[in-house]
Scaffold this motif. Structure first.
Motif, PDB file in Angstrom:
ATOM      1  N   ASP A  54     -56.320 -46.745 -30.614  1.00 49.38           N
ATOM      2  CA  ASP A  54     -57.330 -45.749 -31.094  1.00 49.38           C
ATOM      3  C   ASP A  54     -58.630 -45.895 -31.689  1.00 49.38           C
ATOM      4  N   TYR A  89     -60.874 -48.135 -29.230  1.00 47.54           N
ATOM      5  CA  TYR A  89     -61.402 -47.453 -27.941  1.00 47.54           C
ATOM      6  C   TYR A  89     -62.877 -47.327 -28.043  1.00 47.54           C
ATOM      7  N   PRO A  90     -63.163 -46.718 -29.003  1.00 50.01           N
ATOM      8  CA  PRO A  90     -64.667 -46.104 -29.091  1.00 50.01           C
ATOM      9  C   PRO A  90     -65.829 -47.296 -29.185  1.00 50.01           C
ATOM     10  N   GLN A 116     -66.788 -43.780 -14.759  1.00 50.37           N
ATOM     11  CA  GLN A 116     -66.390 -43.803 -16.267  1.00 50.37           C
ATOM     12  C   GLN A 116     -65.439 -42.274 -16.539  1.00 50.37           C
ATOM     13  N   ARG A 117     -65.698 -41.222 -16.080  1.00 50.07           N
ATOM     14  CA  ARG A 117     -65.163 -40.166 -16.252  1.00 50.07           C
ATOM     15  C   ARG A 117     -63.893 -39.968 -15.512  1.00 50.07           C
ATOM     16  N   ALA A 123     -61.471 -42.059 -17.249  1.00 52.04           N
ATOM     17  CA  ALA A 123     -60.835 -41.325 -18.468  1.00 52.04           C
ATOM     18  C   ALA A 123     -59.900 -40.421 -17.893  1.00 52.04           C
ATOM     19  N   SER A 124     -60.317 -39.591 -16.834  1.00 48.65           N
ATOM     20  CA  SER A 124     -59.378 -38.480 -16.330  1.00 48.65           C
ATOM     21  C   SER A 124     -57.973 -39.327 -15.876  1.00 48.65           C
ATOM     22  N   ALA A 152     -56.800 -41.789 -17.058  1.00 45.11           N
ATOM     23  CA  ALA A 152     -55.847 -42.643 -18.248  1.00 45.11           C
ATOM     24  C   ALA A 152     -55.299 -41.533 -18.787  1.00 45.11           C
ATOM     25  N   VAL A 153     -56.094 -40.120 -19.110  1.00 47.49           N
ATOM     26  CA  VAL A 153     -55.261 -39.246 -19.849  1.00 47.49           C
ATOM     27  C   VAL A 153     -54.102 -38.539 -18.901  1.00 47.49           C
ATOM     28  N   LEU A 179     -50.280 -38.642 -19.989  1.00 47.80           N
ATOM     29  CA  LEU A 179     -49.796 -37.323 -20.112  1.00 47.80           C
ATOM     30  C   LEU A 179     -48.140 -37.301 -19.448  1.00 47.80           C
ATOM     31  N   ILE A 195     -61.389 -34.866 -21.645  1.00 41.49           N
ATOM     32  CA  ILE A 195     -61.445 -35.906 -20.562  1.00 41.49           C
ATOM     33  C   ILE A 195     -63.109 -36.505 -20.674  1.00 41.49           C
ATOM     34  N   VAL A 221     -63.291 -38.436 -24.003  1.00 39.94           N
ATOM     35  CA  VAL A 221     -62.558 -39.943 -23.741  1.00 39.94           C
ATOM     36  C   VAL A 221     -63.564 -40.859 -22.863  1.00 39.94           C
ATOM     37  N   ALA A 222     -64.304 -40.011 -21.837  1.00 41.82           N
ATOM     38  CA  ALA A 222     -65.502 -40.685 -20.929  1.00 41.82           C
ATOM     39  C   ALA A 222     -66.444 -41.109 -21.778  1.00 41.82           C
ATOM     40  N   ARG A 253     -66.226 -41.990 -24.820  1.00 48.39           N
ATOM     41  CA  ARG A 253     -65.421 -42.941 -26.098  1.00 48.39           C
ATOM     42  C   ARG A 253     -65.426 -42.331 -27.376  1.00 48.39           C
ATOM     43  N   LEU A 269     -63.121 -40.493 -28.017  1.00 51.77           N
ATOM     44  CA  LEU A 269     -61.521 -40.275 -28.292  1.00 51.77           C
ATOM     45  C   LEU A 269     -60.859 -41.189 -27.377  1.00 51.77           C
ATOM     46  N   ALA A 270     -59.723 -41.630 -27.943  1.00 49.98           N
ATOM     47  CA  ALA A 270     -58.831 -42.542 -27.028  1.00 49.98           C
ATOM     48  C   ALA A 270     -57.921 -41.546 -26.339  1.00 49.98           C
ATOM     49  N   PRO A 271     -57.575 -42.359 -25.036  1.00 55.49           N
ATOM     50  CA  PRO A 271     -56.599 -41.289 -24.148  1.00 55.49           C
ATOM     51  C   PRO A 271     -55.477 -41.095 -24.817  1.00 55.49           C
ATOM     52  N   ASP A 272     -54.869 -41.914 -25.617  1.00 56.53           N
ATOM     53  CA  ASP A 272     -53.640 -41.571 -26.287  1.00 56.53           C
ATOM     54  C   ASP A 272     -53.577 -40.293 -27.091  1.00 56.53           C
ATOM     55  N   ALA A 273     -54.821 -40.281 -27.882  1.00 58.62           N
ATOM     56  CA  ALA A 273     -55.123 -39.161 -28.597  1.00 58.62           C
ATOM     57  C   ALA A 273     -55.529 -37.877 -27.897  1.00 58.62           C
ATOM     58  N   ALA A 274     -56.154 -37.978 -26.860  1.00 58.47           N
ATOM     59  CA  ALA A 274     -56.164 -36.703 -25.960  1.00 58.47           C
ATOM     60  C   ALA A 274     -54.882 -36.178 -25.488  1.00 58.47           C
ATOM     61  N   VAL A 275     -53.883 -37.168 -25.076  1.00 66.13           N
ATOM     62  CA  VAL A 275     -52.615 -37.090 -24.702  1.00 66.13           C
ATOM     63  C   VAL A 275     -51.737 -36.192 -25.818  1.00 66.13           C
ATOM     64  N   LEU A 331     -53.191 -32.536 -25.919  1.00 63.75           N
ATOM     65  CA  LEU A 331     -52.540 -31.717 -24.612  1.00 63.75           C
ATOM     66  C   LEU A 331     -51.144 -31.319 -24.873  1.00 63.75           C
TER      67      LEU A 331
END
Lengths: 324, 324
Positions: A34, A37-38, A254-255, A258-259, A261-262, A266, B286, B289-290, B292, B294-300, B303
């Protein structure tokens, strides 16, 4: 965070440790991810894919040498969904490669499936994000095939290199399976073997009209074992990276990454929740279905209600303050 | 329910209609399945699996003739995960088969993947349950391969027949891929071809020690095209059904099938929930995340909180009266 400080300080044991924590979904690893990542998004992630026997590992080794000769650090993530963690050919190749590169600016990691449910794709995405944040300008992701193995190389890599060899009938097989379409570059390895010229011609015909805005898919004959064609391959990979960064295609990918990965995260989270939070009630419901007292769909409906309850109970109390 | 009454009255259009409703997850179809499910459990479900080119369709046609000659009704469910719904070889084979059997006591249905997410396995299980409830004493489920294609034949069928042919190198391939282990019977089709005797011998060696309590796996050479060996094959299938019903293995398989039906239904339900209930917030996350942020895990994690809320809102109000 201690581990991030150690990575930034160049401690060679810190990055392997972080990747292990991420793979095991250790909370410390996920927290570090976390934070890291940025920082990422700067690496050029290059996917190398092709059938078994196409010489991918030798090709990756040759590319690593060439990237090092250009003065850049490089990380390699070798993914083998079919192997158990201690197994086989991939590990052997990896060890040979490590011997070749006793070089602190080359980082090599292999990742096998361990038979995990839904876990390989997020683990691979997490590893790429960590290598990216750790500052490697080039990350090579090597994997067999595309899609079917649960790892979609297109969602991990910005530049995809599809490797073919003469004599396996792979040209035709790859065209049938739609593997060529994912390639930004097509490589004919072992180009000194009989049939290579025909395969190059076939692939050039097949590649016509493929590609993305500003990019025509090149077909490059190489010999990874002798090094023939490797400088040209790296030049083409670098050129593709420049084209991506200059146009809209890079942002689109990139998008998409990201999609993916999410979504894979999930799915994996839901699988873990299925496995951990409902096992008692699940057993009773399955018994009822086996006894034909209950239809499977009715059992699923009951389990979903249970999952919702468990998830709400387990969620961050701050969530209760959300509006709506 | 009208559709169930029509099936019970023998209306030939009612069962295909029900299967379509089940495949499309139409509420009327799922409600009918809930009603029908307790009626089932009497059919002998026979899986036929083997590589492309092994002559599975011809073998199924020959078996259907033999089952009819024994006076029983029979249903065939042909599953082809790789084909689009209107596509190719399977449909053609099916049509030829239907012409062969213009017989009201033979019911044939093919099911392709349509590229559905997570939906084929529950749809196939639902179709088998409906055919079972409709009173077919034998249901043949034909599918390519095992496992990898998302349909695990072992969880649908009580008796699994693995088909091999000489000349494809399939004997060795199947042993490598672990396909033989799922077979209760091994069939060498096209047994008049060169190499058949060697393949039978190889399979007999490989089958030693396989099997379940009270059952040694037989290796049966047949020729589906000429009918040679088909009566013996049906006799062996029937014998396996008797052994299953007499021992604990049958109950074990029933429970495994129930478990698989519930688990695949749960996965499919969660996939649908992912697709339908979170699309707006998912898009925003998403994007973050793209970018950057937010990390993917944080988005998950966000959700999952959202999914819990949606699920609770959407659940049956009766659920609130549960204890605990």
């Amino acid at each position: 965070m201690e581990l991030i400080r150690r990575i930034d300080a160049g401690d060679p044991r810190a990055l392997p440790r972080l990747l292990t924590l991420i793979e095991n979904r250790d909370p410390a690893g996920l927290a570090a991810l976390d934070t890291l990542y940025p920082r990422g998004g700067r690496a050029h992630v290059v996917g190398i894919t092709g059938p078994p026997g196409s010489g991918k590992s030798t090709l990756v080794a040759a590319l690593v040498s060439e990237i090092r000769a250009s003065g850049r650090r490089v990380a390699v993530l070798a993914i083998d969904p079919s192997s158990p963690v201690t197994g086989g050919a991939v590990l052997g190749d990896r060890i040979r490669m490590m011997e070749m590169h006793a070089d602190p600016d080359v980082f090599i990691r292999s990742m096998a499936s361990r038979g995990r449910v839904g876990g390989l794709a997020p683990a691979a995405a997490g590893a790429v994000a960590a290598l990216d944040a750790a500052g490697f300008p080039v990350i090579i992701v090597e994997t067999v095939g595309t899609g079917q193995d649960g790892i979609d190389i297109m969602t991990l890599a910005q530049t995809v290199v599809v490797v073919q060899v003469p004599g396996l009938g792979d040209g035709v097989q790859a065209i049938k399976a739609g593997q060529l379409e994912v390639g930004d570059l097509l490589v004919v390895n072992k180009a000194d073997l009989p049939g290579a010229t025909d395969l190059v011609r076939l692939l050039r015909q097949s590649a016509e009209g493929l590609g993305s805005p500003g990019w025509e898919v090149p077909v490059l004959p190489v010999s990874a074992a002798t090094g023939d064609g490797i400088p040209g391959l790296l030049a083409a990979i670098d050129r593709h990276g420049v084209v991506l960064r200059g146009g809209s295609e890079g942002a689109r990918r990139q998008r998409e990454a990201a999609s993916a990965a999410v979504m894979s995260g999930l799915r994996a989270a839901l699988e873990r929740r299925i496995a951990s939070e409902t096992s008692d009630e699940m057993r009773d419901l399955i018994d009822a279905v086996a006894a034909r007292d209950l239809a499977p769909d009715a059992a699923v409906a009951q389990l979903l209600t249970r999952l919702d309850g468990a998830g709400t109970r387990g969620s961050d109390p701050v969530g209760d303050q959300r509006r709506g």
